[in-house]
Write an enzyme that holds these catalytic residues in place. Structure first.
Site, PDB file in Angstrom:
ATOM      1  N   SER A 116       3.196  26.705 -23.082  1.00 25.64           N
ATOM      2  CA  SER A 116       3.491  25.953 -21.916  1.00 25.64           C
ATOM      3  C   SER A 116       2.806  24.305 -22.391  1.00 25.64           C
ATOM      4  O   SER A 116       1.754  24.293 -22.958  1.00 25.64           O
ATOM      5  CB  SER A 116       2.538  26.243 -20.781  1.00 25.64           C
ATOM      6  OG  SER A 116       3.001  27.231 -20.202  1.00 25.64           O
TER       7      SER A 116
HETATM    8  N1  SAH Z   1       0.278  31.551 -22.222  1.00 24.51           N
HETATM    9  C1  SAH Z   1       1.114  31.576 -23.290  1.00 24.51           C
HETATM   10  C2  SAH Z   1       2.401  31.500 -23.082  1.00 24.51           C
HETATM   11  C3  SAH Z   1       3.414  32.394 -23.490  1.00 24.51           C
HETATM   12  S1  SAH Z   1       5.272  32.389 -23.077  1.00 24.51           S
HETATM   13  C4  SAH Z   1       0.570  30.825 -24.256  1.00 24.51           C
HETATM   14  O1  SAH Z   1      -0.405  29.988 -24.089  1.00 24.51           O
HETATM   15  O2  SAH Z   1       1.110  30.852 -25.389  1.00 24.51           O
HETATM   16  C5  SAH Z   1       5.382  33.757 -21.745  1.00 24.51           C
HETATM   17  C6  SAH Z   1       5.015  34.890 -22.656  1.00 24.51           C
HETATM   18  O3  SAH Z   1       5.321  35.776 -21.523  1.00 24.51           O
HETATM   19  C7  SAH Z   1       6.069  35.319 -23.654  1.00 24.51           C
HETATM   20  O4  SAH Z   1       5.201  35.524 -24.749  1.00 24.51           O
HETATM   21  C8  SAH Z   1       6.673  36.776 -23.388  1.00 24.51           C
HETATM   22  O5  SAH Z   1       7.004  37.498 -24.174  1.00 24.51           O
HETATM   23  C9  SAH Z   1       5.877  37.206 -22.163  1.00 24.51           C
HETATM   24  N2  SAH Z   1       6.245  38.175 -21.085  1.00 24.51           N
HETATM   25  C10 SAH Z   1       7.243  38.093 -20.558  1.00 24.51           C
HETATM   26  N3  SAH Z   1       7.391  39.262 -19.534  1.00 24.51           N
HETATM   27  C11 SAH Z   1       6.285  39.872 -19.776  1.00 24.51           C
HETATM   28  C12 SAH Z   1       5.841  41.248 -19.532  1.00 24.51           C
HETATM   29  N4  SAH Z   1       6.526  42.004 -18.362  1.00 24.51           N
HETATM   30  N5  SAH Z   1       4.613  41.604 -19.796  1.00 24.51           N
HETATM   31  C13 SAH Z   1       3.919  40.835 -20.566  1.00 24.51           C
HETATM   32  N6  SAH Z   1       4.498  39.678 -21.271  1.00 24.51           N
HETATM   33  C14 SAH Z   1       5.492  39.316 -20.875  1.00 24.51           C
END
Ligand code: SAH
Length: 273
Positions: A116
């Site tokens: 993000s």
């Molecule tokens: N907070 C993270 C952002 C990651 S992007 C950072 O600082 O890097 C969002 C993430 O949510 C992705 O890695 C994706 O794989 C994950 N995601 C999507 N659906 C999910 C689920 N049901 N359970 C766990 N993670 C999930």
């Protein structure tokens, strides 16, 4: 992780303009990291040990300029600003992207996922803080994060919470986050879970703060049932052709939901991969 539009320019975002609306854990690999020293101290230690990494000689100065821009943009939550100043975002992205790490932009972290933009992370954490402050707490308490990704937001959360459970459904990212957070882990009560975050994490429920970095059609029931009384959940949810950030408070009269501005996060998917 949001990959798009500019977040609202004003902070703190109060709820005044918002319109009110009315499990068992998935088996997986848990990495339990017990606290051995204060969280804030761990970050300071990490910062001191940091070697220059191609970003310039003083990444702290670059980071402070980023924080100043966020402050100028209206982010007024001091604990969140301090966390943004302490955590080295460039260490969570590919080295080729490090020069952009302190711009207010989302960045790819692999597997079609993104980290993000700092202003969006700051906004969401400030929303959680608003609720914590109203409860008389100077921290986010017990936190559940859905979507560990590269671990950047988890590192920020560790600065401002008592404990953190963070779930990721993509194993390579779960492992990447574990590596990225290795330096910080000894100072924290952090559990990184490889599993389906739509189920929440019942063993450590309830949570004072729940934050999702991926948006689905609706809020999973497990998240709502795992929100502690007095707690707040912040997550993107599909609305029409786009997504909106939704805030849910576990108030004495029950769950109270508000919808905020349009956002754009990666999709919330079920299962693991
Ligand atoms: N907070 C993270 C952002 C990651 S992007 C950072 O600082 O890097 C969002 C993430 O949510 C992705 O890695 C994706 O794989 C994950 N995601 C999507 N659906 C999910 C689920 N049901 N359970 C766990 N993670 C999930």
């Amino acid at each position: 992780m949001s990959r798009s539009p500019a977040p609202p320019a004003r902070f703190p975002l109060g709820l005044d303009r918002m319109q009110p609306r009315g499990a068992a854990p998935k088996p997986g690999t848990d990495t339990l990291l017990r606290p051995q020293r204060p969280l804030q101290q761990a970050a300071v230690d990490q910062s001191r040990q940091s070697a220059p990494s191609g970003l310039g000689l003083d990444s702290a100065a670059v980071r402070h300029r980023m924080v100043q821009r966020l402050r100028d943009g209206g982010l007024r939550c001091e604990p969140v600003l301090q966390a943004l100043a302490a955590v080295e975002r460039h260490r969570f992205v590919d080295s080729a992207l490090a020069p952009q790490a302190y711009e207010d932009t989302s960045l790819p972290i692999g597997l079609s996922q993104t980290i993000s933009k700092p202003s969006v992370v700051g906004w969401m954490l400030a929303l959680l803080f608003d609720s914590a402050s109203a409860q008389g707490r100077g921290h986010l308490g017990r936190v559940l994060e859905i979507g560990t990704g590269c671990g950047y937001q988890a590192a920020l959360l560790m600065q401002v919470s008592r404990s953190l459970v963070s779930i990721e459904r993509l194993q390579p990212l779960h492992e990447k986050a574990a590596a990225n957070l290795a330096d910080l882990r000894r100072g924290s009560d952090l559990r990184l879970v490889f599993g389906d975050g739509m189920l929440g994490h019942a063993p450590r429920a309830p949570y004072d703060s729940i934050i999702a970095a991926a948006g689905g059609e609706q809020l999973p029931a497990a998240w709502l049932s795992q929100l502690a009384p007095g707690g707040r959940l912040v997550a993107p949810v599909q609305r029409g052709g786009g997504q909106r950030l939704v805030v849910v408070d576990h108030a004495p009269q029950g769950l109270v939901s508000h919808e905020l501005e349009a956002v754009q996060f990666v999709p919330l998917k079920s299962g693991v991969a």
